[in-house]
Design a protein around this motif. Structure first.
Motif, short mmCIF file in Angstrom:
data_model
loop_
_atom_site.label_atom_id
_atom_site.label_comp_id
_atom_site.label_asym_id
_atom_site.label_seq_id
_atom_site.Cartn_x
_atom_site.Cartn_y
_atom_site.Cartn_z
N VAL A 49 6.24 -3.37 -9.97
CA VAL A 49 7.63 -3.51 -9.53
C VAL A 49 7.65 -4.48 -8.37
N TYR A 50 8.60 -5.39 -8.35
CA TYR A 50 8.75 -6.33 -7.24
C TYR A 50 9.70 -5.72 -6.21
N THR A 51 9.44 -5.96 -4.94
CA THR A 51 10.28 -5.41 -3.87
C THR A 51 11.73 -5.88 -4.00
N GLY A 52 11.94 -7.04 -4.61
CA GLY A 52 13.30 -7.55 -4.78
C GLY A 52 14.18 -6.68 -5.67
N LEU A 53 13.56 -5.83 -6.47
CA LEU A 53 14.32 -4.95 -7.35
C LEU A 53 14.92 -3.76 -6.60
N LEU A 54 14.25 -3.31 -5.56
CA LEU A 54 14.61 -2.05 -4.92
C LEU A 54 16.02 -2.03 -4.32
N PRO A 55 16.49 -3.12 -3.68
CA PRO A 55 17.86 -3.10 -3.15
C PRO A 55 18.91 -2.97 -4.24
N SER B 74 0.82 -1.21 0.00
CA SER B 74 0.00 0.00 0.00
C SER B 74 0.85 1.26 0.00
N THR B 75 0.44 2.24 -0.79
CA THR B 75 1.15 3.52 -0.84
C THR B 75 0.92 4.34 0.42
N THR B 76 -0.12 4.01 1.16
CA THR B 76 -0.42 4.77 2.39
C THR B 76 0.45 4.34 3.55
N THR B 77 1.03 3.17 3.46
CA THR B 77 1.85 2.66 4.57
C THR B 77 3.30 2.43 4.18
N SER B 78 3.63 2.56 2.91
CA SER B 78 4.98 2.26 2.45
C SER B 78 5.54 3.39 1.59
N LYS B 79 6.69 3.91 2.01
CA LYS B 79 7.37 4.94 1.22
C LYS B 79 7.88 4.36 -0.10
N ASP B 80 8.23 3.09 -0.10
CA ASP B 80 8.70 2.46 -1.33
C ASP B 80 7.60 2.38 -2.37
N ALA B 81 6.40 2.00 -1.93
CA ALA B 81 5.27 1.91 -2.85
C ALA B 81 4.91 3.29 -3.38
N GLU B 82 4.99 4.29 -2.50
CA GLU B 82 4.71 5.66 -2.92
C GLU B 82 5.76 6.13 -3.94
N MET B 83 7.00 5.72 -3.73
CA MET B 83 8.07 6.08 -4.65
C MET B 83 7.83 5.46 -6.03
N VAL B 84 7.44 4.20 -6.06
CA VAL B 84 7.16 3.53 -7.33
C VAL B 84 6.06 4.27 -8.08
N ARG B 85 5.01 4.63 -7.38
CA ARG B 85 3.91 5.35 -8.02
C ARG B 85 4.35 6.74 -8.47
N ARG B 86 5.12 7.41 -7.66
CA ARG B 86 5.58 8.77 -7.99
C ARG B 86 6.48 8.76 -9.22
N VAL B 87 7.46 7.88 -9.24
CA VAL B 87 8.40 7.82 -10.36
C VAL B 87 7.67 7.40 -11.64
N GLY B 88 6.81 6.39 -11.52
CA GLY B 88 6.07 5.93 -12.69
C GLY B 88 5.16 7.00 -13.26
N THR B 89 4.48 7.72 -12.38
CA THR B 89 3.56 8.77 -12.82
C THR B 89 4.31 9.90 -13.51
N ARG B 90 5.47 10.24 -12.99
CA ARG B 90 6.27 11.29 -13.62
C ARG B 90 6.69 10.89 -15.04
N ILE B 91 7.09 9.64 -15.19
CA ILE B 91 7.49 9.17 -16.51
C ILE B 91 6.30 9.17 -17.46
#
Length: 268
Positions: free
Chosen positions: A116-122, A55-72
């Motif tokens: 995006v899978y969480t395994g990609l982020l590291p 969830s984007t409401t509880t995870s900064k990573d999920a919010e980042m994925v949405r933010r970056v994707g939306t900008r692109i």
């Protein structure tokens, strides 16, 4: 009869080839894009229902994925619309989700459904590197690489010739779609992206990231990290299976860099 079928096949190929608005390359497109998007939506929704979506409401990573994707998505939509090519995104309804999965993976389906899978982020480590990945995956969809791969397989199986009707109920078409977009299994294994398609996704994906305000130079260290991840003894990332992040890929990216930098304006 065989000669007639060969002639008909040739006619189908010529008639179904169209110039891609992004790459300028002629592609085989037997399947209506609207139908492909409908099939993709069904597969995407099924995948999400069976996965742990962060969830984007509880995870900064999920919010980042949405933010970056939306900008692109916003950047490339604005760019191609100004060029009179808004039809590229007809039927697109962008969605960006982070899924809890240890695989180093990400994908974009026709119609703008991105995961995006969480395994990609590291491995990504930062927003700019994530933008490189999302730009690459988005360009596979926008450049209609999936339609091209499916069309090639359909032609090989005789679908679309001699009056065959293409519908989502066609079991052969569904089978080809599943082998191309088998999200629940292994993405792109049975019908992998060609080297030409991978190079296009690298090239235009780099530009996508730059348009959205992310430094395209991040592509080089990112793919170096991906190369190490693939050689660490663990399962190689899915989208390295047909075009490894080797010296050749990095050299190609370096060749695209000057062009990409002309589109780059840092995120404010």
């Amino acid at each position: 009869m065989k000669k007639i079928l060969l002639i008909m096949s040739a006619v189908v190929v010529v008639a179904a080839c169209s110039k891609n608005a992004v790459t300028g390359r002629k592609q085989l497109s037997l399947l209506p894009e609207s139908q492909l998007q409908q099939m993709a939506l069904q597969e995407y929704q099924q995948f999400l229902s069976q996965s742990k979506v962060v969830s984007t409401t509880t995870s900064k990573d999920a919010e980042m994925v949405r933010r970056v994707g939306t900008r692109i998505a916003n950047a490339i939509t604005e760019y191609y619309t100004k060029q009179g090519k808004a039809s590229i995104f007809e039927g697109y309804k962008w969605e960006f989700n982070l899924v809890d999965n240890k695989e180093i993976n990400a994908w974009c389906m026709p119609g703008g459904k991105v995961v995006v899978y969480t395994g990609l982020l590291p491995v990504a480590q930062n927003e700019a590197a994530l933008a490189i990945v999302l730009g690459h995956e988005i360009m596979h969809a926008v450049a209609k690489h999936g339609n091209e791969r499916m069309s090639q397989a359909m032609l090989a199986q005789g679908i679309g010739i001699a009056g065959d009707v293409l519908t989502s109920r066609n079991s052969q078409v569904n089978g080809i779609f599943n082998s191309t977009y088998g999200i629940g299994a292994q993405v792109g294994v049975l019908l992998p992206n060609s080297r030409k398609q991978e190079s296009e996704a690298d090239h235009y994906g780099l530009i996508c990231a730059a348009m959205a305000g992310y430094n395209p130079k991040e592509a080089i260290p990112f793919w170096q990290r991906m190369s190490k991840a693939a050689g660490s003894g663990t399962k190689p990332p899915e989208f390295l299976s047909t075009h490894p992040s080797d010296e050749k890929r990095i050299k190609q990216l370096e060749g695209y860099m000057d062009e990409a930098l002309t589109y780059y304006k840092p995120v404010k």
